[in-house]
Design an enzyme around this catalytic site. Structure first.
Site, PDB file in Angstrom:
ATOM      1  N   GLY A 160       0.770  -1.345  -0.012  1.00  0.00           N
ATOM      2  CA  GLY A 160      -0.034  -0.163  -0.029  1.00  0.00           C
ATOM      3  C   GLY A 160       0.769   1.351   0.054  1.00  0.00           C
ATOM      4  O   GLY A 160       0.367   2.222  -0.831  1.00  0.00           O
ATOM      5  N   ASP A 161       1.942   1.196   0.722  1.00  0.00           N
ATOM      6  CA  ASP A 161       2.835   2.340   0.898  1.00  0.00           C
ATOM      7  C   ASP A 161       3.431   2.645  -0.631  1.00  0.00           C
ATOM      8  O   ASP A 161       3.688   3.851  -0.906  1.00  0.00           O
ATOM      9  CB  ASP A 161       3.852   2.424   1.700  1.00  0.00           C
ATOM     10  CG  ASP A 161       3.377   1.627   3.187  1.00  0.00           C
ATOM     11  OD1 ASP A 161       2.215   2.157   3.668  1.00  0.00           O
ATOM     12  OD2 ASP A 161       4.069   1.176   3.843  1.00  0.00           O
TER      13      ASP A 161
END
Ligand code: ATP
Ligand code: F1X
Length: 313
Positions: free
Chosen positions: A254-255
């Site tokens: 996600g990052d």
């Protein structure tokens, strides 16, 4: 070039390992070892650095075990705006089982007192005016209430800076109240926000539209291996990355996606091109245990295989 900063209020060391299967209540031997200075905003900054973007990093760091963080910032030439506080940065344990998802054990870290929070708010509102995009990522440390977080985010967004929010649970709920410029909840986080299960893309888009309607310009919902969908004022665009056959660790996927989105936006790319790139960066991320882009040509190979579908617009 856009000036970018990331803020991690609850930094963490990630202790990352892999084993076949966790046997609860037994002694488990972990086959691999990695210990990385991390936390969502720092992961985003690492990926942006690998894409040759200058980044400032801020938030809190426990002064008792800050060594590897300070070293990382020096090595990567990240502009270090972290406020050191008494105590230790937490350690989060991430175990990938061969045929399962990651099990996360996220520990509690330092406690932020009122004086430290007041200093952070004053400092960050001051330096933030020099930035174009600020990504606020991750959970709240002990001592910072959801109400304090909403109030600070509201102020942060007042000077025209584009606030990107990537968080979960209480911090996400509180952060959404400040209507950031861009948010990237995952499928589960969107379900928690709307309060019901979302069974298919149609339902996910309908819920995301509701979130967008409250005043958030860009809503991106990530759906793991299924890809993502981005609702903006112009269009609804879906991306499907090629399925990664050899998932090493999904920690930081996600990052990496947030970093890819910020990269495309700062380059002035169109929505579809930006989402395709962010999808490739995040799909690459799951093939490695650390966060970052170790091989740009592999990302470009994946990018060729990302499917983009303009659903509206
Ligand atoms: N198995 C996979 N194969 C290919 N791409 C993947 C896979 N898992 C995740 N991705 C990519 O990573 C993006 C983000 O994944 P996900 O929805 O799991 O985010 P997240 O839940 O925020 O992640 P995190 O575990 O970092 O908190 C997806 O939209 C997709 O582009
Ligand atoms: O507890 P939070 O702040 O929500 O998440 C922290 C964390 O799980 O997020 C990163 C992966 O996205 C890890 O580096 C880190 O351990």
């Amino acid at each position: 070039m856009a000036k970018i900063a990331t803020i991690t209020l609850n930094t963490a060391y990630d202790l990352v390992g892999r084993l076949k299967r966790i046997e609860l209540g037994e002694v488990n031997t972990v086959e691999t070892l990695g210990l990385f200075p991390a936390g969502k905003g720092i992961n985003v900054a690492k990926v942006l650095h690998d894409l040759d973007v200058a980044v400032a990093v801020s938030g809190f760091l426990g002064e008792e075990n800050q060594g590897d963080f300070s070293q990382l910032f020096k090595t990567l030439k990240l502009d270090d705006k972290f406020q050191r506080v008494p105590g230790k940065t937490r350690i989060n344990v991430k175990i990938t089982e061969t045929e399962a998802d990651v099990t996360d054990l996220n520990f509690l870290g330092y406690q932020i007192d009122d004086a430290s929070w007041a200093k952070f708010v004053a400092d960050s509102l001051n330096w933030s005016q020099d930035f174009d995009v600020i990504a606020v990522c991750g959970s709240l440390p002990r001592g910072v209430s959801p109400e304090q977080f909403t109030a600070w985010l509201n102020q942060l967004g007042q000077h025209g800076v584009k606030v990107v929010l990537d968080s979960s649970h209480a911090a996400l709920t509180a952060g959404l109240k400040a209507n950031p410029w861009l948010v990237k909840p995952n499928h589960r986080e969107l379900e928690a926000w709307i309060g019901k299960p979302l069974h298919n893309l149609e339902q996910i888009i309908a819920a995301a539209k509701q979130l967008k309607a409250q005043g958030i310009a860009n809503v991106i919902i990530s759906m793991g291996a299924e890809g993502s969908v981005w609702l903006s004022d112009q269009a609804v665009v879906q991306a499907r990355p090629p399925k990664c056959e050899n998932v090493v660790s999904t920690v930081g996927a996600g990052d990496s996606m947030v970093a890819g989105l910020i990269y495309g936006i700062s380059q002035g790319w169109q929505q579809a091109q930006t989402l395709a790139f962010a999808s490739a960066v995040s799909a690459f991320a799951v093939s490695q245990s650390n966060v970052g882009i170790s091989d740009r040509t592999l990302v470009d190979d994946i990018l060729q295989q990302v499917q983009i579908n303009v659903i509206e617009g």
